[in-house]
Write a protein that holds these residues in place. Structure first.
Motif, mmCIF file in Angstrom:
data_model
loop_
_atom_site.group_PDB
_atom_site.id
_atom_site.type_symbol
_atom_site.label_atom_id
_atom_site.label_comp_id
_atom_site.label_asym_id
_atom_site.label_seq_id
_atom_site.Cartn_x
_atom_site.Cartn_y
_atom_site.Cartn_z
ATOM 1 N N ARG A 109 4.542 -0.582 3.827
ATOM 2 C CA ARG A 109 3.208 -0.970 4.568
ATOM 3 C C ARG A 109 2.298 -1.852 3.625
ATOM 4 O O ARG A 109 2.317 -1.377 2.372
ATOM 5 N N LEU A 161 -6.949 -8.145 8.632
ATOM 6 C CA LEU A 161 -7.467 -7.218 9.433
ATOM 7 C C LEU A 161 -8.769 -7.363 10.300
ATOM 8 O O LEU A 161 -9.067 -7.194 11.413
ATOM 9 N N THR A 193 -1.529 -4.062 2.990
ATOM 10 C CA THR A 193 -2.930 -4.307 3.681
ATOM 11 C C THR A 193 -3.357 -5.757 3.347
ATOM 12 O O THR A 193 -2.878 -6.235 2.359
ATOM 13 N N ASN A 194 -4.127 -6.107 4.088
ATOM 14 C CA ASN A 194 -4.711 -7.407 4.041
ATOM 15 C C ASN A 194 -6.099 -7.328 4.764
ATOM 16 O O ASN A 194 -6.215 -7.619 5.918
ATOM 17 N N PRO A 195 -7.278 -6.622 4.222
ATOM 18 C CA PRO A 195 -8.603 -6.629 4.642
ATOM 19 C C PRO A 195 -9.033 -7.861 5.663
ATOM 20 O O PRO A 195 -9.612 -7.879 6.618
ATOM 21 N N ALA A 230 0.967 -1.421 0.149
ATOM 22 C CA ALA A 230 0.058 0.045 0.046
ATOM 23 C C ALA A 230 0.821 1.014 0.070
ATOM 24 O O ALA A 230 0.399 2.463 -0.743
#
Length: 414
Positions: A102, A109, A104-106, A84
């Motif tokens: 950084r 998370l 992201t991994n929805p 990200a």
């Protein structure tokens, strides 16, 4: 007087016939022998001929080594995700804790958030249970205080009534009531005391279990929060960032390498060695290389015996401090010593070895080369060690035999 004349066994004519027959047989045999020996005609400028020498055999092998850091630390993410944000570039010098990128991994998370909420609720329930146990302790303590107070009052009354009854001041019924209250309160105190003791033991065990459970849950919470924080990848050590090429939107799997950090504490060399030497290269052997006009001593620190594409790998470290000017990726030629020098017959290396395996060679004499069986021992980057079959000063064809391996004699024309 007549005499007997001995008849000769072979007369002159017979001898001539026998000699002629022998000469004919010899000529036929020579011609037959020539027909068996295949002859190849080669031009002198198209083959390489070297003399057998006698001298010091250097039992060494030349390696093309690459410079790598003495210590490298892999940078990876414990969770997979998509890039990200990127904070630094390949080749940058970083200190431990510097943010690199950084991800992201929805899904991860969301799972962490749900787990965090569930654990927090369980912690709150355990804390409430702890408060209930403490409240129960206070109630039982209050009950004990009430009974002890009542018992003190009953004890005083019982003692007074005992005196009065002995003096016939009160009736037997009044004394019996006083005695009954006293004994009742004593019994009640004993039962309550036992209940308090059991309750204290049970409460102590429950409180220990509650504290342990809360502690484990707090550790789980800390791990979850750390995993969320780990989505910002940070430098684990100080050094120079390498093999680092993230792109916004690029996906990485869990524990996939994102890059390396080369710890700037010196360098070592890595080299591939021909599998021919796999049983002769050992840890602790010495080597040397040249860099910027200086010769540096090296030691084999690690031998990796797995053979890939005909080579196995070795690691060499500098004896002392490595040169400051070295950089990752530089190539250096290393001379690895396998054993001490020894006096031997020497034959220059050549492509003939690929055709014969060192079992035979073409020896040149008087414009012709004939096959001869030999025994080859060790080899280095210049020579083969000759064990049997050749003498000092003899000449041998050392170029490729691919064109005439099926021939017995080579006629060399200038």
């Amino acid at each position: 007087m007549d005499r007997i004349v001995e008849k000769k066994r072979f007369n002159k004519k017979t001898i001539i016939i026998i000699v002629a027959a022998l000469v004919f047989i010899a000529l036929v045999g020579y011609g037959y022998n020539l027909s068996l020996n295949k002859v190849y005609k080669a031009e002198a400028d198209k083959i390489t001929i070297n003399k057998v020498q006698y001298g010091d055999f250097e039992d060494v092998v030349l390696l093309n080594a690459s410079v790598v850091p003495l210590t490298s630390v892999i940078v990876s993410s414990s969770e997979g995700g998509t890039v990200a944000q990127i904070f630094t570039e390949n080749g940058a010098s970083v200190v431990a804790g510097t943010p690199l990128l950084r991800i992201t991994n929805p899904n991860a998370l969301s799972s962490y958030t749900a787990s965090e909420t569930s654990i927090t609720e369980q912690i709150n329930q355990l804390r409430k249970l702890r408060l209930d146990l403490e409240q129960n302790q206070r109630i039982m303590s209050q009950d004990m205080m009430d009974i002890e107070n009542s018992l003190r009052t009953s004890t005083r009354k019982y003692k007074i009534d005992s005196t009065l009854y002995s003096k016939r001041v009160i009736t037997q019924q009044e004394f019996a009531n006083s005695s009954q209250d006293y004994e009742y309160l004593q019994g009640r105190k004993a039962l309550l005391k036992q209940a308090v003791r059991q309750e204290n033991q049970s409460r102590t065990m429950q409180l220990q279990q509650i504290e342990q459970s809360i502690s484990r849950m707090n550790e789980s919470l800390q791990t979850i929060r750390q995993n969320i924080e780990n989505m910002t990848i940070k430098a684990p050590v100080s050094g120079r960032l390498s093999s680092y090429d993230p792109v916004i939107g690029k996906s990485y799997s869990a524990n996939e390498m994102l890059g390396k950090i080369d710890v700037l504490q010196g360098y070592k060399l890595q080299a591939g060695v021909d599998e021919y030497y796999i049983n002769r290269v050992k840890e602790g052997q010495t080597a040397q290389c040249e860099f910027n006009g200086k010769t540096y001593a090296l030691t084999v620190r690690k031998v990796i015996p797995e053979v890939t594409a005909g080579q196995f790998q070795v690691e060499l470290v500098f004896e002392g401090k490595s040169p400051d000017e070295l950089r990752r990726g530089l190539s250096l030629q290393v001379k690895l010593t396998l054993s001490d020098n020894s006096k031997s017959l020497l034959l220059a290396q050549g492509q003939f070895f690929q055709s014969t395996g060192g079992s035979w060679v073409f020896v040149v004499a008087n414009g012709k080369a004939t096959k001869r069986n030999v025994k080859i021992g060790r080899k280095n980057y210049l020579y083969y060690e000759v064990l049997e079959g050749l003498q000092k000063g003899e000449e041998v064809i050392t170029s490729s035999y691919d064109q005439f391996t099926q021939y017995d004699i080579i006629e060399i024309s200038k």
